[in-house]
Design a protein around this motif. Structure first.
Motif, mmCIF file in Angstrom:
data_model
loop_
_atom_site.group_PDB
_atom_site.id
_atom_site.type_symbol
_atom_site.label_atom_id
_atom_site.label_comp_id
_atom_site.label_asym_id
_atom_site.label_seq_id
_atom_site.Cartn_x
_atom_site.Cartn_y
_atom_site.Cartn_z
ATOM 1 N N THR A 435 0.843 -1.200 0.000
ATOM 2 C CA THR A 435 0.000 0.000 0.000
ATOM 3 C C THR A 435 0.876 1.248 0.000
ATOM 4 N N GLY A 436 1.939 1.224 0.795
ATOM 5 C CA GLY A 436 2.868 2.351 0.781
ATOM 6 C C GLY A 436 3.497 2.547 -0.587
ATOM 7 N N GLY A 437 3.898 1.453 -1.227
ATOM 8 C CA GLY A 437 4.502 1.548 -2.550
ATOM 9 C C GLY A 437 3.543 2.084 -3.590
ATOM 10 N N ARG A 438 2.292 1.653 -3.542
ATOM 11 C CA ARG A 438 1.314 2.111 -4.539
ATOM 12 C C ARG A 438 0.942 3.575 -4.327
ATOM 13 N N ILE A 439 0.845 3.982 -3.075
ATOM 14 C CA ILE A 439 0.593 5.403 -2.818
ATOM 15 C C ILE A 439 1.754 6.231 -3.363
ATOM 16 N N ALA A 440 2.983 5.762 -3.141
ATOM 17 C CA ALA A 440 4.152 6.477 -3.666
ATOM 18 C C ALA A 440 4.096 6.558 -5.185
ATOM 19 N N ALA A 441 3.640 5.506 -5.847
ATOM 20 C CA ALA A 441 3.531 5.519 -7.305
ATOM 21 C C ALA A 441 2.515 6.560 -7.770
ATOM 22 N N VAL A 442 1.375 6.601 -7.098
ATOM 23 C CA VAL A 442 0.339 7.576 -7.463
ATOM 24 C C VAL A 442 0.848 9.009 -7.267
ATOM 25 N N LEU A 443 1.597 9.224 -6.194
ATOM 26 C CA LEU A 443 2.108 10.571 -5.918
ATOM 27 C C LEU A 443 3.266 10.944 -6.836
ATOM 28 N N SER A 444 3.954 9.942 -7.377
ATOM 29 C CA SER A 444 5.128 10.216 -8.215
ATOM 30 C C SER A 444 4.789 10.359 -9.687
ATOM 31 N N GLU A 445 3.704 9.735 -10.126
ATOM 32 C CA GLU A 445 3.345 9.739 -11.542
ATOM 33 C C GLU A 445 2.055 10.536 -11.746
ATOM 34 N N PRO A 446 2.123 11.726 -12.319
ATOM 35 C CA PRO A 446 0.921 12.558 -12.505
ATOM 36 C C PRO A 446 -0.171 11.821 -13.272
ATOM 37 N N GLY A 447 -1.390 11.880 -12.722
ATOM 38 C CA GLY A 447 -2.544 11.302 -13.414
ATOM 39 C C GLY A 447 -2.700 9.814 -13.248
ATOM 40 N N LEU A 448 -1.776 9.147 -12.580
ATOM 41 C CA LEU A 448 -1.881 7.706 -12.411
ATOM 42 C C LEU A 448 -3.074 7.371 -11.520
ATOM 43 N N GLY A 449 -3.917 6.458 -11.967
ATOM 44 C CA GLY A 449 -5.083 6.057 -11.190
ATOM 45 C C GLY A 449 -6.290 6.947 -11.387
ATOM 46 N N GLY A 450 -6.216 7.921 -12.274
ATOM 47 C CA GLY A 450 -7.356 8.799 -12.535
ATOM 48 C C GLY A 450 -7.127 10.200 -12.016
ATOM 49 N N SER A 451 -8.229 10.932 -11.871
ATOM 50 C CA SER A 451 -8.130 12.339 -11.469
ATOM 51 C C SER A 451 -8.900 12.660 -10.195
ATOM 52 N N SER A 452 -9.419 11.638 -9.508
ATOM 53 C CA SER A 452 -10.181 11.869 -8.283
ATOM 54 C C SER A 452 -9.296 12.516 -7.221
ATOM 55 N N VAL A 453 -9.916 13.345 -6.384
ATOM 56 C CA VAL A 453 -9.200 13.952 -5.259
ATOM 57 C C VAL A 453 -8.957 12.930 -4.164
ATOM 58 N N ASP A 454 -9.799 11.928 -4.085
ATOM 59 C CA ASP A 454 -9.719 10.919 -3.029
ATOM 60 C C ASP A 454 -8.653 9.878 -3.386
ATOM 61 N N LEU A 455 -7.647 9.751 -2.538
ATOM 62 C CA LEU A 455 -6.573 8.792 -2.780
ATOM 63 C C LEU A 455 -7.107 7.374 -2.894
ATOM 64 N N ALA A 456 -8.129 7.043 -2.130
ATOM 65 C CA ALA A 456 -8.698 5.692 -2.206
ATOM 66 C C ALA A 456 -9.194 5.393 -3.612
ATOM 67 N N ASP A 457 -9.835 6.374 -4.261
ATOM 68 C CA ASP A 457 -10.302 6.179 -5.641
ATOM 69 C C ASP A 457 -9.129 5.997 -6.596
ATOM 70 N N ARG A 458 -8.047 6.743 -6.371
ATOM 71 C CA ARG A 458 -6.872 6.634 -7.245
ATOM 72 C C ARG A 458 -6.243 5.239 -7.139
ATOM 73 N N LEU A 459 -6.195 4.711 -5.922
ATOM 74 C CA LEU A 459 -5.601 3.380 -5.742
ATOM 75 C C LEU A 459 -6.445 2.313 -6.432
ATOM 76 N N ILE A 460 -7.768 2.463 -6.369
ATOM 77 C CA ILE A 460 -8.651 1.529 -7.084
ATOM 78 C C ILE A 460 -8.439 1.688 -8.588
ATOM 79 N N GLY A 461 -8.329 2.939 -9.060
ATOM 80 C CA GLY A 461 -8.101 3.186 -10.479
ATOM 81 C C GLY A 461 -6.792 2.592 -10.959
ATOM 82 N N LEU A 462 -5.756 2.671 -10.136
ATOM 83 C CA LEU A 462 -4.477 2.065 -10.500
ATOM 84 C C LEU A 462 -4.611 0.555 -10.626
#
Length: 808
Positions: A435-462
């Motif tokens: 989970t830590g690694g995937r959050i880091a990926a979302v924060l490091s790669e612009p637009g990864l996982g979608g455009s939702s403000v909610d990190l939980a949605d981005r992780l599902i999108g990834l």
């Protein structure tokens, strides 16, 4: 033949005779793909050639082009290595890598075993990783590897400065470009929207010129808006409008770079990724919007903001050069020709603008306690570097002496920014490293996982994303998780992990729906319709926006009870003295995370000792502004400041100095005091007077008298006035004065006033005023104030503050 071919022999000779060189070549000269191949047959080369590129896209494109030149595939003689992808084989002799990868490489292996040469391409971009990489490589060269060759290459660069940095390295310059480029200035109506102006220029270029068109825009948002406008108006059926930016999947990037299909043309809408080391086949027209988006770090808020700024002259030249890569070209610029001279020569180096926590951690791992002795073209700002070290200390990465701690060493093994590396390490310890690694990926790669403000949605999108970019990002997250030590079998709250990485961005709801107060003291806002806006607590990953209130771009919900249980170390307790409406003094105890108050309660009336301690705490927290400075104390302090500026034997009464000496003069005042604002002005002045050495006490009034003696009495001297001590006085009260008054040997500033106390003249030479401009002043004053005396020779007149008797 490309222009670079004319200087290959001098370049080889320079690198054969010495171990450093600087190569300056214009855009399109061929340095990126020709020079590395030309060095392979050199007898001094023992090992690989590393070619550093500022961006992943440029690294991959350069490797592909060199491999094609050799009739091979990437991964054979020529390979590449970026954060997301690696194409390296057992026979690879040239590795094209991003600058960040090189920094990790040299930190892991300071001797650079198996490397014979390092080529710093496009060094003019002055990225933080390039500057640090060159500095560390020079250290390696000087201490371990005299045989290592370093070549700095650029199209637009202060070659003299770089040569000096490399102890006088020879400079080789390639003149001319492959093909001529015509420049056309379109100007721009300031009332017209930027995207409208660019879209109009696109249609003009497509109608007037042949071939494909490359358009430079500041960001992804502008790219999509211009694409929509062009597609709505385009009447040419054979034109494909394609975007190009770092956040695109590899397939989409390849579509933008590869040649247009037979009989078709391309309109490539790109960010600055297309500025350097990239040849887009078929492009002979460039449109430069004149803007770029650059990161700006604010140490005070801990935020890195993207600022849209005018392009620099060097970047404009780079962009123009994209039009002359394969045939004669045209460059349209959306500004007037004379405005080019007003552009800054180069953008500020990233080391002077960026978050320096990564630099500070890398320096600690290198064993450098400071940047002294490192071959840096520009040193980092001292304040920003100090703040970066404070952040690392709070993360536990540095010990009390500023050295690398055990946790800090662990973070250096995780190839992420220190905050994100710390977050992944915490997740690993909690049994949920992925989970830590995937959050880091979302924060490091612009637009990864979608455009939702909610990190939980981005992780599902990834998780649901099947693109190559998403798959590569998940593999990268797995590598980060392993580097942190693994850890699985449990589930950790994403909000808690964000709070670990960015504790100053823990936020509590306040006021209207979507409004939050951050622990840093700043305000932030979420769209009221966003489901996160209903959360009482959030942890924020990304912010953007205004000066005092930012818009939340990415966040996660945070449970209040988890703050108490899992983030207890961030909670501080503070006792403050407060006065109730009745006037009674009480002690209020608050628990807080930074600026956010969790709860507050009265814990009783203070005894004398507690009261004194509370008053001291107020001074420690709020500084000297918490005291009530009256006329006596303020006046004395200004007089002492005036004297200290001329003679350090007098006490320094600046805020810093008085706070440093607070135990000597201020703490005794607090004993028995009920509140700070009840300390009498006279007592405060007397305490300050106690700082004056006894042998200077009697000279205070002599060198800095509080008042100026005048023929009619005296006038107050303002020692805090801008420009030095000043007296405001009616001009008539100085009649008969023939010598300009001084204090401490310094002429007083005399602000001379009319009978109505309106300004007449300011002078530091009264006799000269009497004999000079007084005549003009007298003429004006006689008309305005006829009942007052205005003598022709005021130096011989009698001072007065009265009007003439009636009838005279």
């Amino acid at each position: 033949m490309l222009p670079i071919h004319t200087v290959l022999e001098p370049l080889k000779a320079a690198l054969s005779a010495g171990n450093t060189a600087v190569l300056a070549a214009p855009p399109g000269a061929g340095k990126t793909t020709v020079v590395p191949l030309a060095l392979l047959d050199q007898p001094w080369l023992q090992g690989k050639v590393l070619v550093l590129e500022p961006r992943r896209l440029a690294a991959r494109a350069a490797a592909d082009r060199m491999a094609t030149t050799l009739g091979e595939q990437p991964g054979e003689t020529v390979g590449y290595r970026t954060r997301l992808q690696t194409r390296i084989g057992p026979n690879t002799r040239i590795e094209v890598i991003t600058e960040g990868v090189f920094t990790r490489m040299i930190l892991d292996d300071p001797g650079l075993e198996g490397v014979g040469a390092v080529l710093f391409d496009e060094f003019h971009e002055r990225s933080l990783d390039a500057d640090l990489g060159l500095a560390l490589a020079r250290d390696t060269q000087g201490l371990l590897r005299e045989d290592l060759r370093l070549l700095v290459m650029s199209a637009t660069l202060d070659v003299v400065g770089v040569s000096r940095l490399l102890d006088g390295a020879p400079v080789i310059e390639a003149e001319g470009r492959a093909w001529p480029v015509e420049t056309r200035y379109l100007g721009r109506n300031p009332s017209e929207r930027f995207e409208e102006a660019v879209a109009r220029a696109c249609l003009t270029a497509l109608g007037d010129e042949t071939g494909s068109v490359l358009v430079f825009l500041p960001g992804q948002g502008e790219i999509h808006r211009v694409a929509r406008l062009v597609n709505e108006r385009l009447r040419l059926p054979n034109v494909d409008v394609v975007p190009l930016y770092g956040g695109l999947d590899r397939g989409e990037q390849d579509r933008a770079i590869e040649p247009a299909a037979p009989g078709r043309r391309k309109l490539v809408l790109a960010t600055s990724v297309a500025e350097t080391s990239l040849t887009i086949e078929g492009v002979r027209v460039v449109i430069d919007g004149g803007l770029s988006r650059v990161p700006r770090f604010e140490p005070s808020s801990g935020l890195t903001r993207l600022a849209t700024v005018k392009v620099s002259r060097s970047s404009a030249e780079q962009r123009r050069g994209r039009a002359g890569r394969t045939e004669p070209g045209v460059c349209y610029r959306l500004w007037d020709e004379e405005q080019t001279r007003g552009l800054v020569p180069h953008q500020r180096p990233e080391i002077q603008e960026a978050d320096l926590t990564g630099l500070a951690l890398d320096l600690a791992r290198w064993g450098a306690r400071s940047v002294e002795g490192l071959a840096l073209l520009n040193p980092p700002p001292a304040g920003a570097l100090a703040e970066a070290r404070k952040v690392l200390t709070r993360l536990g990465a540095l010990d009390a002496d500023g050295g690398l701690s055990k946790h800090g060493l662990r973070l250096t093994k995780i190839p992420l920014s220190p905050r994100l590396a710390h977050m992944v390490a915490v997740a690993s310890d909690a049994g949920d490293a992925m989970t830590g690694g995937r959050i880091a990926a979302v924060l490091s790669e612009p637009g990864l996982g979608g455009s939702s403000v909610d990190l939980a949605d981005r992780l599902i999108g990834l998780e649901r994303d099947r693109t190559q970019r998403a798959r590569d990002s998940i593999k990268l997250a797995e590598r980060w998780a392993r580097a942190a030590g693994g850890g699985s079998g449990r589930t950790i709250d994403p909000g808690l992990l964000l709070a670990e990485a960015f504790p100053e961005r823990i936020a509590k709801a306040r006021g209207k729906a979507g409004e939050y107060l951050l622990a840093s003291g700043r305000g932030a806002v979420l769209e009221a319709t966003d489901h996160l806006a209903r959360e009482p607590w959030v942890a924020i990953a990304e912010l953007g926006g205004g000066d005092t209130r930012d818009r939340v771009r990415l966040a996660a919900a945070l449970e209040a009870d988890r703050i108490e249980s899992d983030l207890a170390r961030l909670i501080s307790t503070e006792d403050r003295l407060a006065r109730e409406p009745s006037g009674r003094s009480v002690i209020r105890r608050s628990r807080r995370i930074g600026a956010i108050v969790l709860d507050e309660k009265v814990v009783g009336a203070p005894d004398a000792e507690t009261l004194t301690a509370a008053l001291r705490a107020e001074i420690e927290a709020d500084g000297l502004g918490a005291l009530k400075w009256g006329e006596q104390a303020s006046g004395l302090r200004a007089r002492l400041a005036f004297l200290n500026a001329r003679d350090p034997a007098w006490p320094d009464v600046s805020d810093n100095a008085l706070l440093a000496a607070r135990q000597d003069w201020l703490w005794p005042l607090l004993d028995g005091a009920k509140s700070l604002d009840r300390i009498a002005d006279g007592r405060l002045a007397e305490a300050l007077r106690g700082l004056i050495p006894w042998d200077l006490q009697r000279r205070l009034d002599e060198l800095a008298p509080p008042r100026l003696v005048t023929p009619l009495g005296s006038a107050a001297i303002d020692y805090a006035a801008e420009g030095g001590p000043r007296v405001d006085i009616r001009v008539q009260e100085l009649f008969g004065v023939t010598t300009h008054p001084t204090v401490g040997g310094v002429p007083l500033t005399l602000a001379l006033l009319s009978p109505a106390r309106r300004p007449v003249q300011v002078t530091k030479d009264l006799p000269r005023f009497w004999s000079g401009s007084w005549a003009a002043v007298r003429a004006e004053m006689r008309g305005r104030y006829p009942r007052h005396p205005w003598p022709e020779n005021p130096a011989e007149a009698q001072a007065t503050n009265r009007a003439k008797p009636r009838g005279t």
